[in-house]
Design a protein around this motif. Structure first.
Motif, mmCIF file in Angstrom:
data_model
loop_
_atom_site.group_PDB
_atom_site.id
_atom_site.type_symbol
_atom_site.label_atom_id
_atom_site.label_comp_id
_atom_site.label_asym_id
_atom_site.label_seq_id
_atom_site.Cartn_x
_atom_site.Cartn_y
_atom_site.Cartn_z
ATOM 1 N N GLY A 345 0.773 -1.233 0.000
ATOM 2 C CA GLY A 345 0.000 0.000 0.000
ATOM 3 C C GLY A 345 0.801 1.279 0.000
ATOM 4 O O GLY A 345 0.224 2.370 -0.003
ATOM 5 N N VAL A 346 2.130 1.173 0.005
ATOM 6 C CA VAL A 346 2.967 2.379 0.039
ATOM 7 C C VAL A 346 2.997 3.031 -1.341
ATOM 8 O O VAL A 346 3.188 2.360 -2.355
ATOM 9 N N ARG A 347 2.807 4.342 -1.362
ATOM 10 C CA ARG A 347 2.873 5.106 -2.607
ATOM 11 C C ARG A 347 4.163 5.923 -2.613
ATOM 12 O O ARG A 347 4.514 6.532 -1.605
ATOM 13 N N THR A 348 4.837 5.954 -3.753
ATOM 14 C CA THR A 348 6.109 6.660 -3.841
ATOM 15 C C THR A 348 6.079 7.668 -4.988
ATOM 16 O O THR A 348 5.319 7.524 -5.938
ATOM 17 N N VAL A 349 6.936 8.683 -4.884
ATOM 18 C CA VAL A 349 7.164 9.597 -5.997
ATOM 19 C C VAL A 349 8.191 8.956 -6.920
ATOM 20 O O VAL A 349 8.727 7.882 -6.636
ATOM 21 N N ASP A 350 8.479 9.601 -8.036
ATOM 22 C CA ASP A 350 9.482 9.093 -8.964
ATOM 23 C C ASP A 350 10.849 9.130 -8.298
ATOM 24 O O ASP A 350 11.330 10.181 -7.880
ATOM 25 N N LEU A 351 11.480 7.967 -8.178
ATOM 26 C CA LEU A 351 12.761 7.869 -7.471
ATOM 27 C C LEU A 351 13.920 7.641 -8.428
ATOM 28 O O LEU A 351 14.963 7.126 -8.031
ATOM 29 N N LEU A 352 13.760 8.009 -9.683
ATOM 30 C CA LEU A 352 14.809 7.806 -10.662
ATOM 31 C C LEU A 352 16.085 8.531 -10.233
ATOM 32 O O LEU A 352 16.075 9.727 -9.943
ATOM 33 N N GLY A 353 17.176 7.790 -10.172
ATOM 34 C CA GLY A 353 18.455 8.383 -9.816
ATOM 35 C C GLY A 353 18.716 8.474 -8.329
ATOM 36 O O GLY A 353 19.753 8.976 -7.915
#
Length: 750
Positions: A345-353
């Motif tokens: 259920g965890v939502r994340t932002v874009d973690l690119l890099g």
């Protein structure tokens, strides 16, 4: 030439071929000794010498003797299924085992072959001697019509000999009645050689297969998505391992509970993988909300790992082992791809890099010291796997606390704020006793922390930000919670200190340019406890507010008082009539400041910000504004505001009572945090900005643990002065030390 003895069956031979291909590519051709019913499979590869022995598939003793009689190198017997005594004698004992030690028969084969370390490399399965004539004939016999239309092909392989699926008829009915109008559903035909089916696999869009040879053959066409069913009788070891080409994996015994999920996953076909990131979480205790997640992520479904807490620990719940889940992600991810391990259920932002990194929990805007996200490149995870204890990936916090420590030791950074977790719809009932899974994780966590000297969640305050020199040896011993001010060309610091009792007195020191103590005198002492001084100037005179407390009485109360700093004592002491400041309750954290000749007091910061004007001991009506949102607990007290960028800047502290690790009798579950906020420069002084994350975290380290009043996790700002490009903030550390912090503009986190 390596010689493997594998008398049966197709699935086991298919499992060995990737090892043989790897041998051939390194310059060493392999030999496989097998029996006649299965030898035709090896006609499809050029990199294996096939030796057929005339015996039954279970007569391992005869095969070993035959190998020696024919001058072959001592054969490596990889047959892990068969008569128990023969398997023990010819398969396990030669490699120093008494029985199986891995989580599936496939891995066991690689283990006895001395190649288990290559399992996560997902070595390819290749048939380089395919018979295209037979493949074409089989295709035409199955599909006489040249025009098959535009329907995607769904292949069904629902017949199994050694591991039959008990619900195959119901499964076939559901698939055909539900998807028959949109898919061309085909049961795989009988082929002259098993690998003749590869032509079908290359043209199909989906394979639904039970635990059988066609399931293992699919590894030769990695692009074909597989709905896989694995045997779980008599134990999960007997079933086929999860492989990265399997978008949905289910144990036989779980299918009746999960069939609707399977239908949703097929409905979501074809999905689409995220090229930059692979998300993984345990779906053992909570089902994925979206069927697409099976296509573009890795929800580890119940039974996908060959072992769990119920099987090994006799726990009432089935949860997977953390390292098994990480291995699955390593197998599925592409080189260089980021792997994000989260809780359900965890939502994340874009973690690119970003990475390696971890993030603590943010739930409904509030911080909790439980990690919900770990992110790192695939290669980083693979290298770190050896350092991770064999924890269970459950809903608790011991596994994540341990993994956070592993991440920190390998240079990871804290990126709290990049993910959020919705509040559960219902909380779990309280446990009457600690279940085996929690005991297991807690013991492993405590062992790892002890072995690696981990004693704090955050480093000491002096390691989080730059500290300025301060000769505390010239202060009263154990002084803490200081305040500073510049007045009449002097840098003055007031603080509290203990004598031989829990009650404290106040003192004031003059600080030199190098942190040396030029003077140090008592400011206020007596039978009561005098706490937490705050220096400020009003009408040109140096004033101090402080707490007068009945501590350490049985039912302590305290009031806020204000006095003028005299030559050797406090003068003109008043007790402003703020609400509740009557000695019947606990009143603390008042902040006084002068603005345009008027004395103001920030009386409360939460749930609303309340500011009064003060005239002698009388206060005027309240000036009330909305309290700023701060994820780290209610904003409290702090320093007198300073001019900054057209606003007023002050430093504050907050507390949360949700700590669970590193127990200490003096602090219970409380941790302090220090932040900064900006206020409008005129009444009602509304707060318009607050630090995005703490400037300083209270730590278990620092201060003087040998003092009886030591209390860990405390950082208490009491005063600040502005310098060119930075601020000096006086803080108390762990109720046992004074410190001067140098805070840059960037570190304000505004």
């Amino acid at each position: 030439m390596k010689c493997y003895i594998q008398l049966a069956d197709y699935g086991a031979l298919l499992n060995l071929l990737p090892l043989c291909l790897a041998d051939a590519e390194s310059g060493e051709k392999s030999c496989i000794v097998t029996t006649k019913p299965y030898a035709d499979l090896l006609e499809g590869v050029s990199y294996v010498d096939c030796k057929v022995v005339d015996c039954q598939p279970y007569e391992m003793d005869k095969a070993v003797d035959w190998t020696l009689d024919h001058g072959l190198r001592p054969g490596i017997c990889t047959q892990v299924n068969g008569p128990a005594e023969l398997v023990k004698r010819y398969t396990y004992e030669p490699v120093g085992q008494k029985s199986a030690v891995t989580t599936s028969w496939q891995k066991e084969q690689w283990k006895v072959a001395g190649r288990l370390d290559r399992w996560d490399d997902c070595l390819p399965l290749k048939f380089d001697r395919r018979n295209l004539v037979r493949e074409t004939r089989l295709w035409r016999d199955t599909f006489p019509a040249k025009n098959l239309g535009k329907k995607p092909i769904m292949l069904l392989a629902l017949n199994g000999n050694s591991s039959p699926f008990p619900n195959k008829d119901l499964l076939a009915y559901l698939l055909k009645t539900t998807f028959g109008d949109r898919w061309r559903i085909v049961e795989i035909p009988k082929a002259a050689c098993l690998y003749d089916l590869l032509g079908f696999y290359e043209k199909a869009s989906l394979l639904v297969a039970v635990d059988s040879a066609p399931l293992h053959l699919a590894w030769a066409v990695r692009s074909l998505p597989v709905i896989a069913f694995a045997n779980d009788q008599p134990i999960m070891w007997a079933g086929s391992s999860w492989r990265p080409n399997m978008v949905w994996y289910c144990r036989y015994g779980d299918w009746l509970d999960r069939w609707q999920e399977m239908m949703s996953v097929i409905e979501a076909h074809p999905g689409g993988p995220n090229p930059n990131m692979l998300a993984i979480w345990s779906a053992y205790e909570s089902k994925p909300h979206c069927a697409f997640s099976f296509w573009d992520a890795l929800p580890v479904s119940i039974g996908a790992c060959g072992r769990d807490s119920a099987g090994l620990l006799k726990d009432s719940k089935r949860v997977p082992y953390l390292r098994d889940c990480i291995r699955m992600a390593i197998q599925k991810a592409k080189p260089g791809q980021m792997i994000n391990l989260t809780r359900p259920g965890v939502r994340t932002v874009d973690l690119l890099g970003v990475g390696p990194a971890y993030s603590y929990r943010m739930q409904e805007g509030s911080f909790a010291p439980i990690c919900d996200l770990f992110t790192a490149p695939r290669e980083w995870w693979k290298d770190a796997l050896q350092d991770i204890p064999d924890l269970l990936l459950d809903s608790g916090y011991w596994w994540s606390e341990t993994l956070r420590a592993v991440f920190l030791r390998r240079g990871a950074v804290d990126i709290t704020g990049v993910c959020s977790r919705p509040k559960p719809e219902k909380s779990s009932p309280p446990l009457t006793e600690i279940p085996p899974r929690m005991k297991h994780n807690r013991e492993l966590c405590e062992k790892y922390m002890t072995d690696n000297g981990v004693t704090a969640r955050y480093p000491a305050v002096s390691e989080q930000v730059e500290t300025l020199p301060l000769d505390t040896s010239k202060l009263y011993p154990g002084g803490y919670n200081p305040t500073i001010i510049e007045h009449d060309g002097k840098l003055l610091m007031a603080y509290r200190y203990h004598g031989d009792t829990l009650a404290t007195s106040l003192a004031m020191a003059q600080i030199g340019a190098q942190g040396d103590i030029l003077a140090n005198d008592q400011l206020c002492t007596g039978t009561s406890s005098f706490d937490d001084p705050k220096l400020f100037v009003f009408e040109g005179k140096l004033r101090v507010s402080y707490i007068k407390s009945r501590w350490p009485s049985e039912n302590p109360t305290c009031v806020v008082k204000v006095g003028t700093v005299g030559v050797s004592n406090l003068q003109d002491i008043i007790q402003p009539n703020f609400p509740g400041n009557d000695g019947q309750s606990m009143q603390k954290n008042a902040v006084f400041f002068e603005r345009n000749g008027v004395l103001y007091c920030i009386w409360h910061c939460s749930p609303t910000q309340q500011i009064f004007t003060v005239s002698n001991d009388t206060v005027t009506p309240i000036q009330e504004t909305e309290c700023p949102r701060w994820a780290y607990g209610p904003i409290k007290g702090g320093t007198a505001p300073l001019e900054y960028d057209g606003k007023l800047l002050r430093f504050f502290h907050s507390t949360l009572d949700n700590e669970f690790a590193f127990p200490h009798k003096m602090s219970a579950r409380r941790r302090y945090f220090m932040g900064a906020c900006l206020m409008e420069p005129s009444a009602p002084f509304k707060t318009v900005a607050v630090s995005k994350r703490p400037i300083v975290f209270g730590s278990e380290s620092g201060g003087s643990p040998d003092l009886f009043h030591f209390k860990p996790r405390v950082v208490f700002p009491g005063g600040a002065i502005a310098r060119d490009g930075h601020f000096i903030v006086a803080v108390g550390v762990n109720d046992s030390q004074c410190a001067l912090l140098k805070i840059s503009l960037k570190e304000l986190n505004l």
